[in-house]
Design an enzyme around this catalytic site. Sequence first.
Site, PDB file in Angstrom:
ATOM      1  N   LEU A  41       5.777  -3.589  30.483  1.00 33.75           N
ATOM      2  CA  LEU A  41       6.687  -4.515  29.803  1.00 33.75           C
ATOM      3  C   LEU A  41       6.122  -5.928  29.705  1.00 33.75           C
ATOM      4  O   LEU A  41       5.400  -6.391  30.593  1.00 33.75           O
ATOM      5  CB  LEU A  41       8.029  -4.550  30.533  1.00 33.75           C
ATOM      6  CG  LEU A  41       8.746  -3.197  30.678  1.00 33.75           C
ATOM      7  CD1 LEU A  41      10.076  -3.391  31.416  1.00 33.75           C
ATOM      8  CD2 LEU A  41       8.975  -2.518  29.341  1.00 33.75           C
ATOM      9  N   HIS A  45       9.426  -6.938  25.088  1.00 36.06           N
ATOM     10  CA  HIS A  45      10.449  -6.031  25.630  1.00 36.06           C
ATOM     11  C   HIS A  45      11.589  -6.838  26.263  1.00 36.06           C
ATOM     12  O   HIS A  45      12.765  -6.500  26.118  1.00 36.06           O
ATOM     13  CB  HIS A  45       9.848  -5.117  26.696  1.00 36.06           C
ATOM     14  CG  HIS A  45       8.693  -4.270  26.226  1.00 36.06           C
ATOM     15  ND1 HIS A  45       7.406  -4.477  26.647  1.00 36.06           N
ATOM     16  CD2 HIS A  45       8.641  -3.216  25.379  1.00 36.06           C
ATOM     17  CE1 HIS A  45       6.604  -3.581  26.094  1.00 36.06           C
ATOM     18  NE2 HIS A  45       7.322  -2.805  25.305  1.00 36.06           N
ATOM     19  N   LYS A 157       8.177  -6.113  15.452  1.00 32.86           N
ATOM     20  CA  LYS A 157       6.726  -5.944  15.583  1.00 32.86           C
ATOM     21  C   LYS A 157       6.347  -4.573  15.015  1.00 32.86           C
ATOM     22  O   LYS A 157       5.294  -4.398  14.427  1.00 32.86           O
ATOM     23  CB  LYS A 157       6.360  -6.050  17.064  1.00 32.86           C
ATOM     24  CG  LYS A 157       5.118  -5.320  17.490  1.00 32.86           C
ATOM     25  CD  LYS A 157       3.976  -6.250  17.570  1.00 32.86           C
ATOM     26  CE  LYS A 157       2.671  -5.635  18.023  1.00 32.86           C
ATOM     27  NZ  LYS A 157       2.647  -4.277  18.433  1.00 32.86           N
ATOM     28  N   GLN A 161       8.753   1.343  12.206  1.00 31.61           N
ATOM     29  CA  GLN A 161       9.560   2.120  13.155  1.00 31.61           C
ATOM     30  C   GLN A 161      11.049   1.797  12.982  1.00 31.61           C
ATOM     31  O   GLN A 161      11.898   2.699  12.997  1.00 31.61           O
ATOM     32  CB  GLN A 161       9.109   1.809  14.573  1.00 31.61           C
ATOM     33  CG  GLN A 161       9.914   2.469  15.656  1.00 31.61           C
ATOM     34  CD  GLN A 161       9.239   2.363  17.007  1.00 31.61           C
ATOM     35  OE1 GLN A 161       8.412   3.186  17.354  1.00 31.61           O
ATOM     36  NE2 GLN A 161       9.585   1.349  17.781  1.00 31.61           N
ATOM     37  N   SER A 193       1.732  -7.342  22.940  1.00 30.09           N
ATOM     38  CA  SER A 193       1.639  -5.885  22.891  1.00 30.09           C
ATOM     39  C   SER A 193       1.088  -5.388  24.215  1.00 30.09           C
ATOM     40  O   SER A 193       0.229  -6.038  24.823  1.00 30.09           O
ATOM     41  CB  SER A 193       0.696  -5.462  21.755  1.00 30.09           C
ATOM     42  OG  SER A 193       0.307  -4.111  21.923  1.00 30.09           O
ATOM     43  N   SER A 194       1.571  -4.238  24.653  1.00 33.34           N
ATOM     44  CA  SER A 194       1.039  -3.650  25.891  1.00 33.34           C
ATOM     45  C   SER A 194      -0.459  -3.404  25.737  1.00 33.34           C
ATOM     46  O   SER A 194      -1.209  -3.426  26.708  1.00 33.34           O
ATOM     47  CB  SER A 194       1.751  -2.320  26.184  1.00 33.34           C
ATOM     48  OG  SER A 194       3.150  -2.513  26.205  1.00 33.34           O
ATOM     49  N   ARG A 195      -0.894  -3.144  24.509  1.00 33.12           N
ATOM     50  CA  ARG A 195      -2.312  -2.812  24.281  1.00 33.12           C
ATOM     51  C   ARG A 195      -3.229  -4.038  24.308  1.00 33.12           C
ATOM     52  O   ARG A 195      -4.449  -3.864  24.327  1.00 33.12           O
ATOM     53  CB  ARG A 195      -2.473  -2.079  22.944  1.00 33.12           C
ATOM     54  CG  ARG A 195      -1.888  -0.670  22.962  1.00 33.12           C
ATOM     55  CD  ARG A 195      -2.220   0.083  21.684  1.00 33.12           C
ATOM     56  NE  ARG A 195      -1.892   1.502  21.786  1.00 33.12           N
ATOM     57  CZ  ARG A 195      -0.799   2.069  21.280  1.00 33.12           C
ATOM     58  NH1 ARG A 195       0.086   1.334  20.634  1.00 33.12           N
ATOM     59  NH2 ARG A 195      -0.570   3.363  21.414  1.00 33.12           N
TER      60      ARG A 195
HETATM   61  P1  AMP Z   1       6.718   0.001  23.036  1.00 35.91           P
HETATM   62  O1  AMP Z   1       6.849  -0.077  24.526  1.00 35.91           O
HETATM   63  O2  AMP Z   1       5.445  -0.549  22.507  1.00 35.91           O
HETATM   64  O3  AMP Z   1       7.050   1.371  22.506  1.00 35.91           O
HETATM   65  O4  AMP Z   1       7.834  -0.957  22.453  1.00 35.91           O
HETATM   66  C1  AMP Z   1       9.183  -0.800  22.817  1.00 35.91           C
HETATM   67  C2  AMP Z   1      10.030  -1.696  21.964  1.00 35.91           C
HETATM   68  O5  AMP Z   1       9.624  -3.050  22.150  1.00 35.91           O
HETATM   69  C3  AMP Z   1       9.872  -1.409  20.461  1.00 35.91           C
HETATM   70  O6  AMP Z   1      11.131  -1.521  19.837  1.00 35.91           O
HETATM   71  C4  AMP Z   1       8.920  -2.481  20.013  1.00 35.91           C
HETATM   72  O7  AMP Z   1       9.049  -2.809  18.658  1.00 35.91           O
HETATM   73  C5  AMP Z   1       9.359  -3.638  20.901  1.00 35.91           C
HETATM   74  N1  AMP Z   1       8.287  -4.626  20.999  1.00 35.91           N
HETATM   75  C6  AMP Z   1       6.985  -4.409  21.327  1.00 35.91           C
HETATM   76  N2  AMP Z   1       6.277  -5.559  21.240  1.00 35.91           N
HETATM   77  C7  AMP Z   1       7.141  -6.512  20.834  1.00 35.91           C
HETATM   78  C8  AMP Z   1       7.026  -7.905  20.543  1.00 35.91           C
HETATM   79  N3  AMP Z   1       5.870  -8.540  20.647  1.00 35.91           N
HETATM   80  N4  AMP Z   1       8.143  -8.575  20.133  1.00 35.91           N
HETATM   81  C9  AMP Z   1       9.331  -7.937  20.022  1.00 35.91           C
HETATM   82  N5  AMP Z   1       9.506  -6.621  20.275  1.00 35.91           N
HETATM   83  C10 AMP Z   1       8.433  -5.915  20.676  1.00 35.91           C
END
Ligand code: AMP
Length: 295
Positions: A41, A45, A157, A161, A193-195
């Site tokens: 996170l 998130h 982001k 999706q 981003s987690s990445r």
């Molecule tokens: P993920 O863990 O990457 O699957 O993301 C989970 C949720 O967090 C998804 O709805 C993503 O769009 C949202 N999310 C990821 N990165 C961001 C960000 N930088 N800003 C806002 N929401 C994000």
Amino acid sequence: MSNDQQPIIILSGVELRAWLKSRRLQSPGAVVGFVPTMGFLHEGHASLLTAARQSCDIVVLSIFVNPLQFGPNEDFERYPRDEQRDLAIAAEYGADVVFMPQVEEMYPERTRTTVTVSGVTERLCGASRPGHFDGVATVVTKLFNLVQPDRAYFGLKDAQQVAVIEQMVRDLNVPVEIVPCATVREADGLAKSSRNVYLSAEEREQAVILNKALREAEQQLRTQRDAMSSQELAAQVTARIQEAPLARIDYVEALAYPSLEPISSFTEAEQALIAVAVKFGNTRLIDNCLIRFNG
Ligand code: AMP
């Protein structure tokens, strides 16, 4: 924003249903907010949790790295994980419950039912990651059925999706309100981003080009809306990103939003999405800019 309590950790769907049932009995009419994630996170998130905490009585966070949405040569095995840190952030931002199922819990035997959304999945990540959105739509459906939330929070982001989930919810009469939330960025503009942890120092420095190119395109589109075609705009963004020597472009497209269909003229579109996917080394980053005309 904290609920001053450690969230309850739940690993099984049966337990999650039982916990939610008893909470709903205790507080009839309680509004349940749901934030689905793959963990590791960050502030992106956290912004979804904050939005949920502000307008819901019960906040459910799920952390599940969903194998169904990864292709065979993608990063499922090496997707970053840090359970302890995730739980600390969940507590800090006021989640009441964290649902963290194992893969066997979500997919106890070979899955024979998948949810496919057509149309909005044809381009962008739907085209470059075959099967990805089937995996997303299927796991989100399963999670929605387990949690039965009133509201579910998704980040823009991942704008495609959001479009896919909104389409699915409409098509299948899922009784949930989808709440899209703005992209949270680093100080230099890179979307969180987690990445991002995979990026080398040099790649990290060059990755800011994504946001720069998008902001410039937005600026230009807002001032010359009737003079530009979507192809010209995409070509311009492509050229700008190619100025970063380590960037390898997967796609750059400007499409109507939320249909994600080609735009013949920006003057006819109410919303346009400029979306990019770019690889730096083995790390694939996505970013976008959603432009609402007329306000
Ligand atoms: P993920 O863990 O990457 O699957 O993301 C989970 C949720 O967090 C998804 O709805 C993503 O769009 C949202 N999310 C990821 N990165 C961001 C960000 N930088 N800003 C806002 N929401 C994000």
